[in-house]
Design a protein around this motif. Sequence first.
Motif, short mmCIF file in Angstrom:
data_model
loop_
_atom_site.label_atom_id
_atom_site.label_comp_id
_atom_site.label_asym_id
_atom_site.label_seq_id
_atom_site.Cartn_x
_atom_site.Cartn_y
_atom_site.Cartn_z
N GLU A 36 0.82 -1.21 0.00
CA GLU A 36 0.00 0.00 0.00
C GLU A 36 0.86 1.26 0.00
OE1 GLU A 36 -3.67 2.00 2.59
OE2 GLU A 36 -3.02 -0.05 2.98
N LYS A 346 -10.57 -3.37 -0.74
CA LYS A 346 -9.23 -3.61 -0.22
C LYS A 346 -9.25 -4.23 1.17
CE LYS A 346 -6.82 -0.29 -3.11
NZ LYS A 346 -5.81 0.79 -3.21
N ARG A 352 -5.75 -7.24 -4.74
CA ARG A 352 -4.31 -7.02 -4.96
C ARG A 352 -3.71 -8.18 -5.75
NH1 ARG A 352 0.07 -8.60 -1.75
NH2 ARG A 352 -1.20 -8.89 0.12
#
Length: 381
Positions: A36, A346, A352
């Motif tokens: 992140e 997320k 991801r």
Amino acid sequence: MPADRLLPSTEAQDLIDLAKEIAREELAPIASKYEETAHFPREQFRLLGQAGLLGLPYAERWGGGELPYEVYLQVLEEIAAAWMSVGVGLSVHTMSCFALAHHGTDEQRDRWLPSMLEGGLLGAYALSETHAGSDAAALSTRARLDGGRYVVNGTKAWITHAGEADFYTTMVRTSDEGGQGISCLLVDAATPGLSAAPPERKMGLTGSTTAQLMFEDAAVDAERRIGEEGQGLKIALSSLSSGRLGIAACAVGLAQAALDEALEYAKGRTQFGRPIIEFQGLEFLLADMAATVETSRAMYLDAARRRDRGLPFQRQASIAKLVATDGAMKVTTDAVQVLGGAGYTKDFPVERYMREAKVPQIFEGTNQIQRMVIARELRKG
């Protein structure tokens, strides 16, 4: 979790168990945070070096593990399943050591290889350029011999670890004889005239720095040339054949992580009074995901075993890279689908994973290039 493995020795099992422990305890808990914030995991690479995991397929004489590629790749899969940026970084470092380990002189290996394999130095592989990606023979970064030094000018592109690495295995043009005019230099990152551009802004693998590498009259001692002048393209292509297996193993690790997350969610999420894993639509989807993961794993292991036996493996490496990376893209996309709206947030890692699955289809030779390699090998008979 991955299917039961058939390993060649108890030592191999212990090593993979160690990799699992490091992945579980040291990598997985911080992966999302580092990704992140685009934080480069240098300390984690040092940890892998201290654990003896940075030089597994290379000779013990120079600090390596001297283990079969089959074992190294399974270690790599475990690392990538916990944190893809670290898995890819380990694969790139291993490929960056290949030229010196296989084509350097004993004197060169004695001098530089131990620090590279034991974790003191982190490597990068500098082949691609803006106009010479798939067409590696067209590279234009030039090295001119001046006394006992090569003076290097040009720009490399899409270099993993650029600006973070301690050494760069670099392909340069030393004559105008097309692919025959390329040579390999082992460039120290502290070389005056060498610098890295700001990192690329990527959709995934944000913890893995990718940037241009710029040479402006960078002077590299001639003793840092690996192999003879003109052998660079041959060295580069042989490095890539092994490197493609590393990317295949990383892709399998990523797909396995996505499958594990989808399974956990499907078992815990209830609709209409029962877990959603009991609905046939999801059962079939999960079954296809599992089949893709295990097929991809079988492909890279088959290629690795051929490599370990000294058999030709270039076609099998390209097939493994193609199958595993296309498979990872499909599995991670399906994992998002299993989680539904939650998968698009997320709050769960599958979004991801899906973003990270794209670039393995591109680097170490795009999957279109892999198809060309496979077809060329088939034509040979």
